[in-house]
Design a protein around this motif. Sequence first.
Motif, PDB file in Angstrom:
ATOM      1  N   LYS A  56     -42.251  26.143 -85.069  1.00  0.00           N
ATOM      2  CA  LYS A  56     -43.491  26.376 -84.671  1.00  0.00           C
ATOM      3  C   LYS A  56     -43.743  26.130 -83.176  1.00  0.00           C
ATOM      4  O   LYS A  56     -44.790  26.184 -82.607  1.00  0.00           O
ATOM      5  CB  LYS A  56     -44.376  24.863 -85.453  1.00  0.00           C
ATOM      6  CG  LYS A  56     -44.654  25.488 -87.010  1.00  0.00           C
ATOM      7  CD  LYS A  56     -45.598  24.315 -87.489  1.00  0.00           C
ATOM      8  CE  LYS A  56     -45.687  24.571 -88.764  1.00  0.00           C
ATOM      9  NZ  LYS A  56     -46.546  23.637 -89.852  1.00  0.00           N
ATOM     10  N   LYS A 135     -51.597  25.425 -77.583  1.00  0.00           N
ATOM     11  CA  LYS A 135     -52.740  26.330 -77.896  1.00  0.00           C
ATOM     12  C   LYS A 135     -53.828  25.740 -77.615  1.00  0.00           C
ATOM     13  O   LYS A 135     -53.992  24.471 -77.427  1.00  0.00           O
ATOM     14  CB  LYS A 135     -52.635  26.909 -79.457  1.00  0.00           C
ATOM     15  CG  LYS A 135     -52.912  25.686 -80.521  1.00  0.00           C
ATOM     16  CD  LYS A 135     -52.943  26.115 -81.756  1.00  0.00           C
ATOM     17  CE  LYS A 135     -53.011  25.074 -82.930  1.00  0.00           C
ATOM     18  NZ  LYS A 135     -53.391  25.518 -84.133  1.00  0.00           N
ATOM     19  N   GLN A 172     -55.214  31.451 -77.947  1.00  0.00           N
ATOM     20  CA  GLN A 172     -55.412  31.692 -79.507  1.00  0.00           C
ATOM     21  C   GLN A 172     -54.270  32.341 -80.211  1.00  0.00           C
ATOM     22  O   GLN A 172     -54.057  33.616 -80.082  1.00  0.00           O
ATOM     23  CB  GLN A 172     -56.684  32.349 -79.760  1.00  0.00           C
ATOM     24  CG  GLN A 172     -56.991  32.491 -81.118  1.00  0.00           C
ATOM     25  CD  GLN A 172     -57.208  31.261 -82.182  1.00  0.00           C
ATOM     26  OE1 GLN A 172     -57.802  30.320 -81.639  1.00  0.00           O
ATOM     27  NE2 GLN A 172     -56.356  30.894 -83.172  1.00  0.00           N
ATOM     28  N   PRO A 173     -53.486  31.573 -80.988  1.00  0.00           N
ATOM     29  CA  PRO A 173     -52.652  32.404 -81.942  1.00  0.00           C
ATOM     30  C   PRO A 173     -53.142  33.456 -82.795  1.00  0.00           C
ATOM     31  O   PRO A 173     -54.068  33.286 -83.175  1.00  0.00           O
ATOM     32  CB  PRO A 173     -51.618  31.265 -82.508  1.00  0.00           C
ATOM     33  CG  PRO A 173     -52.128  29.950 -81.740  1.00  0.00           C
ATOM     34  CD  PRO A 173     -53.543  30.365 -80.810  1.00  0.00           C
ATOM     35  N   VAL A 174     -52.347  34.534 -82.847  1.00  0.00           N
ATOM     36  CA  VAL A 174     -52.730  35.545 -83.846  1.00  0.00           C
ATOM     37  C   VAL A 174     -52.152  35.808 -85.207  1.00  0.00           C
ATOM     38  O   VAL A 174     -52.596  35.689 -85.992  1.00  0.00           O
ATOM     39  CB  VAL A 174     -52.958  36.991 -83.007  1.00  0.00           C
ATOM     40  CG1 VAL A 174     -53.505  38.152 -84.149  1.00  0.00           C
ATOM     41  CG2 VAL A 174     -53.986  36.795 -81.846  1.00  0.00           C
ATOM     42  N   TRP A 175     -50.724  36.009 -84.968  1.00  0.00           N
ATOM     43  CA  TRP A 175     -49.886  36.142 -85.987  1.00  0.00           C
ATOM     44  C   TRP A 175     -48.601  36.018 -85.715  1.00  0.00           C
ATOM     45  O   TRP A 175     -47.857  36.544 -84.658  1.00  0.00           O
ATOM     46  CB  TRP A 175     -50.031  37.533 -86.536  1.00  0.00           C
ATOM     47  CG  TRP A 175     -49.225  37.815 -87.783  1.00  0.00           C
ATOM     48  CD1 TRP A 175     -49.322  37.620 -88.961  1.00  0.00           C
ATOM     49  CD2 TRP A 175     -47.939  38.682 -87.727  1.00  0.00           C
ATOM     50  NE1 TRP A 175     -48.248  37.872 -89.673  1.00  0.00           N
ATOM     51  CE2 TRP A 175     -47.456  38.930 -88.993  1.00  0.00           C
ATOM     52  CE3 TRP A 175     -47.316  39.430 -86.645  1.00  0.00           C
ATOM     53  CZ2 TRP A 175     -46.142  39.621 -89.241  1.00  0.00           C
ATOM     54  CZ3 TRP A 175     -46.147  39.913 -87.044  1.00  0.00           C
ATOM     55  CH2 TRP A 175     -45.610  40.234 -88.326  1.00  0.00           C
ATOM     56  N   LYS A 176     -47.845  35.032 -86.305  1.00  0.00           N
ATOM     57  CA  LYS A 176     -46.409  34.405 -85.973  1.00  0.00           C
ATOM     58  C   LYS A 176     -46.468  34.141 -84.452  1.00  0.00           C
ATOM     59  O   LYS A 176     -47.208  33.447 -83.920  1.00  0.00           O
ATOM     60  CB  LYS A 176     -45.548  35.537 -86.270  1.00  0.00           C
ATOM     61  CG  LYS A 176     -45.390  35.742 -87.844  1.00  0.00           C
ATOM     62  CD  LYS A 176     -44.212  36.637 -88.298  1.00  0.00           C
ATOM     63  CE  LYS A 176     -44.101  36.786 -89.601  1.00  0.00           C
ATOM     64  NZ  LYS A 176     -42.905  37.588 -90.341  1.00  0.00           N
ATOM     65  N   LEU A 178     -47.501  36.103 -81.979  1.00  0.00           N
ATOM     66  CA  LEU A 178     -48.379  36.852 -81.142  1.00  0.00           C
ATOM     67  C   LEU A 178     -49.421  36.136 -80.985  1.00  0.00           C
ATOM     68  O   LEU A 178     -49.878  35.558 -81.886  1.00  0.00           O
ATOM     69  CB  LEU A 178     -48.635  38.098 -82.134  1.00  0.00           C
ATOM     70  CG  LEU A 178     -49.356  39.158 -81.327  1.00  0.00           C
ATOM     71  CD1 LEU A 178     -48.779  39.814 -80.079  1.00  0.00           C
ATOM     72  CD2 LEU A 178     -49.916  40.397 -82.203  1.00  0.00           C
ATOM     73  N   ALA A 179     -49.883  36.188 -79.608  1.00  0.00           N
ATOM     74  CA  ALA A 179     -50.981  35.416 -79.188  1.00  0.00           C
ATOM     75  C   ALA A 179     -52.120  36.266 -78.176  1.00  0.00           C
ATOM     76  O   ALA A 179     -51.427  37.192 -77.637  1.00  0.00           O
ATOM     77  CB  ALA A 179     -50.814  34.184 -78.536  1.00  0.00           C
ATOM     78  N   TYR A 226     -46.182  37.256 -76.455  1.00  0.00           N
ATOM     79  CA  TYR A 226     -45.446  36.857 -77.600  1.00  0.00           C
ATOM     80  C   TYR A 226     -44.702  35.663 -77.465  1.00  0.00           C
ATOM     81  O   TYR A 226     -43.952  35.641 -76.337  1.00  0.00           O
ATOM     82  CB  TYR A 226     -44.659  38.044 -78.398  1.00  0.00           C
ATOM     83  CG  TYR A 226     -43.835  37.739 -79.681  1.00  0.00           C
ATOM     84  CD1 TYR A 226     -44.798  38.208 -80.594  1.00  0.00           C
ATOM     85  CD2 TYR A 226     -42.927  37.273 -80.010  1.00  0.00           C
ATOM     86  CE1 TYR A 226     -44.394  37.915 -81.833  1.00  0.00           C
ATOM     87  CE2 TYR A 226     -42.369  37.037 -80.936  1.00  0.00           C
ATOM     88  CZ  TYR A 226     -42.981  37.355 -82.109  1.00  0.00           C
ATOM     89  OH  TYR A 226     -42.474  37.185 -83.194  1.00  0.00           O
TER      90      TYR A 226
END
Length: 228
Positions: A56, A135, A172-176, A178-179, A226
């Motif tokens: 994480k 974040k 802002q994190p988006v997916w895994k 990726l942000a 990323y």
Amino acid sequence: MKRKFLVVFMLSCCMANPAVLYAQEQSVQHLKSEKNVTSLSDGSLHFETEDSLRKKKPRVAVGTNLLSWIGFRPDLSYTTYGGNVYAEYYWGKRYSLKGTFAYCEHSYKGGNRFQGFTSYVLEPRFWLKKDEVYKGFFVGVYGQIGDFNDRIPEANHTGHFHSEGVSAGYLQPVWKGLAVELNVRAGYRHSDVKKYVLNEKGDRCLCRKFKRDEFVLTGFCLNLLYRF
């Protein structure tokens, strides 16, 4: 004798059961109070191991400013696209260091205008949330050096510059890994400028030299990144 044994055994079980339940309840409450233990919807407990926590917590990020690729300058005036890439290193619980390189050398408006620049930016950051996930909001300072060459019908200017100031933004994190990130920089900028004209051979002919000192918006970024 057997009947007496059975009675004693049943009484022992009845007395032990509440004690066992109480001990289990206290154990669950203790685990829930411990860091990195959460309750799932089905009532079970989820333990976050050091490996999962390490996954994480990002270590390094690579990204780019989409607005520059579209053709926007830091002051949001529209010219032509500029290439850029950056890397960011995270350490401690709420610190990171970002380094950016940007480059452009393109004609636009049917060849009547030309934009050229090289830029290097170093930006230490402080993240407001102390959760080691990096974040949300952050603030920082930056230092920038580079050169430029702008040719427009009104005048041609080239030279070198440096800039120092403050920065702020939100990630802002988006997916895994990726942000997306919004980042703004503003500060003092000093430029050594040369005004020139082009002769018939295309060579530069110096008209005059001057210095320019100003406080301006030096960065407006919509970053796609990323993180590893």
